[in-house]
Design a protein around this motif. Structure first.
Motif, PDB file in Angstrom:
ATOM      1  N   ARG A   1       0.818  -1.216   0.000  1.00 21.63           N
ATOM      2  CA  ARG A   1       0.000   0.000   0.000  1.00 21.63           C
ATOM      3  C   ARG A   1       0.851   1.266   0.000  1.00 21.63           C
ATOM      4  NH1 ARG A   1      -4.285  -0.164   4.574  1.00 21.63           N
ATOM      5  NH2 ARG A   1      -5.193   1.531   3.332  1.00 21.63           N
ATOM      6  N   SER A   2       1.983   1.226   0.686  1.00 22.68           N
ATOM      7  CA  SER A   2       2.854   2.408   0.672  1.00 22.68           C
ATOM      8  C   SER A   2       3.464   2.622  -0.715  1.00 22.68           C
ATOM      9  CB  SER A   2       3.967   2.251   1.713  1.00 22.68           C
ATOM     10  OG  SER A   2       4.753   1.095   1.436  1.00 22.68           O
ATOM     11  N   ALA A   3       3.806   1.516  -1.393  1.00 25.50           N
ATOM     12  CA  ALA A   3       4.323   1.637  -2.758  1.00 25.50           C
ATOM     13  C   ALA A   3       3.245   2.121  -3.719  1.00 25.50           C
ATOM     14  CB  ALA A   3       4.870   0.287  -3.230  1.00 25.50           C
ATOM     15  N   LEU A   4       1.984   1.747  -3.439  1.00 22.96           N
ATOM     16  CA  LEU A   4       0.883   2.209  -4.275  1.00 22.96           C
ATOM     17  C   LEU A   4       0.732   3.726  -4.197  1.00 22.96           C
ATOM     18  CD1 LEU A   4      -1.708   1.535  -5.966  1.00 22.96           C
ATOM     19  CD2 LEU A   4      -2.921   1.477  -3.783  1.00 22.96           C
ATOM     20  N   ARG A   5       0.890   4.269  -3.028  1.00 18.30           N
ATOM     21  CA  ARG A   5       0.695   5.700  -2.841  1.00 18.30           C
ATOM     22  C   ARG A   5       1.926   6.518  -3.200  1.00 18.30           C
ATOM     23  NH1 ARG A   5      -1.900   4.713   3.130  1.00 18.30           N
ATOM     24  NH2 ARG A   5      -3.869   3.779   2.430  1.00 18.30           N
ATOM     25  N   LYS A   6       3.058   5.837  -3.328  1.00 19.03           N
ATOM     26  CA  LYS A   6       4.292   6.569  -3.607  1.00 19.03           C
ATOM     27  C   LYS A   6       4.267   7.191  -4.996  1.00 19.03           C
ATOM     28  CE  LYS A   6       9.320   6.053  -3.542  1.00 19.03           C
ATOM     29  NZ  LYS A   6      10.448   5.111  -3.351  1.00 19.03           N
ATOM     30  N   GLY A   7       3.852   6.425  -6.002  1.00 20.44           N
ATOM     31  CA  GLY A   7       3.757   6.943  -7.370  1.00 20.44           C
ATOM     32  C   GLY A   7       5.112   7.052  -8.042  1.00 20.44           C
ATOM     33  N   ARG A   8       5.093   7.550  -9.278  1.00 17.42           N
ATOM     34  CA  ARG A   8       6.331   7.682 -10.052  1.00 17.42           C
ATOM     35  C   ARG A   8       7.120   8.914  -9.610  1.00 17.42           C
ATOM     36  NH1 ARG A   8       4.927   6.680 -16.421  1.00 17.42           N
ATOM     37  NH2 ARG A   8       4.363   4.481 -16.302  1.00 17.42           N
ATOM     38  N   PRO A   9       8.447   8.824  -9.664  1.00 19.35           N
ATOM     39  CA  PRO A   9       9.238  10.027  -9.395  1.00 19.35           C
ATOM     40  C   PRO A   9       9.118  11.021 -10.545  1.00 19.35           C
ATOM     41  CG  PRO A   9      10.660   8.217 -10.065  1.00 19.35           C
ATOM     42  CD  PRO A   9       9.287   7.642  -9.916  1.00 19.35           C
ATOM     43  N   GLU A  10       9.454  12.249 -10.276  1.00 15.66           N
ATOM     44  CA  GLU A  10       9.379  13.273 -11.314  1.00 15.66           C
ATOM     45  C   GLU A  10      10.405  12.996 -12.402  1.00 15.66           C
ATOM     46  OE1 GLU A  10       9.380  17.357 -10.341  1.00 15.66           O
ATOM     47  OE2 GLU A  10       8.053  17.101  -8.634  1.00 15.66           O
ATOM     48  N   VAL A  11      10.017  13.237 -13.654  1.00 17.25           N
ATOM     49  CA  VAL A  11      10.894  13.002 -14.795  1.00 17.25           C
ATOM     50  C   VAL A  11      11.614  14.297 -15.127  1.00 17.25           C
ATOM     51  CG1 VAL A  11      10.987  12.316 -17.211  1.00 17.25           C
ATOM     52  CG2 VAL A  11       9.355  11.223 -15.672  1.00 17.25           C
TER      53      VAL A  11
END
Length: 381
Positions: free
Chosen positions: A123-133
């Motif tokens: 769940r924490s990985a789900l909310r983390k999302g992609r880093p900025e490109v």
């Protein structure tokens, strides 16, 4: 209106009242202690007194167990539906897992906790999302997409070699892992080709096979067939230099004779200014005719025919034919012979000047020939 007492509270008060009555206390004190009316007391005693209380308790326990089993069954059915509809394959990266969780929530109404549990997503990985490109990575992704649009059958290796040859990416770290990761994130993964089997047959185990040692040492050629949109056949005469992998000629015609083959070879010699030492081909009638053998003996060119029924002995020409068909002929519809000539010349120019070659350390055939010439000027002189 909500009930004032739950069944468990009623049973507890009935037992308390019965105990007080058994101790000799009058009914008035009992109902006052229990804070109920006498009518309520007798109603409770009728419904929950004695053995009925035990039966009611067992009924409530069975109802709770039944509700628990129904919930487990419903969760299992929902989990099966999610796995069959959303997670049909194996997820190997976080982003596909996030998309699957969101799809399970939207399509099946599952909670985030339940969807993550079924799909194996933290769940924490789900909310983390992609880093900025960053700007550099965004530009690199855009260039990779442009390469994929222009050359749909190229993989990430050829795309990397192509970018390395561009001045805009000079000095930038474009290692294999980075390009492969971005290529896959952009959804540009190309299905790998089937591994070829080792051929066996006449001459397949021959150790001392003629190998090219310099440009125009060994020139191989072969025919390739296709059809126009009207169903008429076209034959392509493909000629390549085995050492530099340069496409020397791709000539489409309805038919070829030995004289046409001789004329094509003479045009190649006039263009390059070099006479090949050997020519390699199969035993087709155009290649074994008197006109070609006479020309070879006159020009001082040796022939290196392959064994009958052994196309793998002319592997460079066969590989070139496969690439020509995969990258050009398969994706184009030719209406006329003139259009076939244009498409052949277009791909020949791309093959020689833009397409990186794996056996040439990612260089194009033209660049490899040019580099070899610069390094061996004294030997040539």
């Amino acid at each position: 209106m909500a009930r004032r007492h739950t069944p468990d509270q009623v049973i507890a008060k009935v037992r308390q009242g019965q105990k007080m009555l058994n101790d000799g206390r009058p009914m008035v004190e009992v109902i006052k202690e229990l804070q109920v009316t006498e009518a309520t007391w007798y109603l409770w005693l009728q419904q929950y007194g004695g053995e009925k209380a035990e039966a009611s308790k067992r009924t409530r326990e069975l109802e709770k167990e039944n509700a628990r089993l129904k919930k487990l069954l419903a969760d299992q059915v929902l989990a099966n539906d999610i796995l069959s509809e959303v997670a049909k394959g194996k997820f190997l990266s976080p982003e596909p897992r996030r998309r699957a969780v969101r799809m399970a929530q939207e399509k099946f109404g599952a909670s985030e906790r339940f969807a993550c549990k079924v799909l194996g997503q933290n769940r924490s990985a789900l909310r983390k999302g992609r880093p900025e490109v960053g700007f550099e990575e965004a530009q690199l992704r855009a260039d990779l997409r442009a390469v994929a649009v222009k050359h749909p059958v190229w993989g990430w290796r050829k795309a990397r070699w192509h970018l390395l040859s561009q001045p805009a990416w000079d000095g930038v770290a474009l290692n294999r892992k980075r390009i492969r990761r971005l290529w896959r994130l952009e959804g540009l993964t190309c299905k790998p080709g089937a591994r070829k089997k080792r051929r066996s047959g006449p001459g397949a185990g021959e150790q001392k096979r003629l190998r090219a040692e310099y440009p125009m040492h060994v020139v191989s050629f072969d025919f390739q067939s296709d059809v126009t949109s009207c169903g008429r056949h076209i034959r392509f005469f493909n000629v390549i230099d085995e050492y530099t992998r340069t496409a020397l000629a791709i000539i489409p015609r309805r038919s070829f004779t030995a004289a046409d083959v001789v004329a094509a070879l003479e045009d190649i010699i006039a263009e390059t200014g070099i006479t090949p030492t050997y020519v390699r081909s199969d035993n087709g009638p155009e290649f074994t005719a008197a006109a070609l053998t006479t020309w070879c003996s006159t020009a001082g060119v040796e022939t290196a025919f392959i064994d009958p029924g052994s196309p793998w002995q002319n592997g460079f020409a066969e590989s070139f034919n496969a690439q020509f068909r995969r990258e050009q002929l398969t994706g184009e519809i030719m209406d006329t012979l003139a259009e076939a000539k244009y498409l052949a010349e277009e791909w020949k120019d791309i093959y020689n000047h833009e397409r990186p070659h794996g056996s040439l350390n990612g260089m194009t055939p033209h660049r490899y020939w040019k580099r070899w010439t610069a390094e061996n000027q004294l030997a040539i002189a």
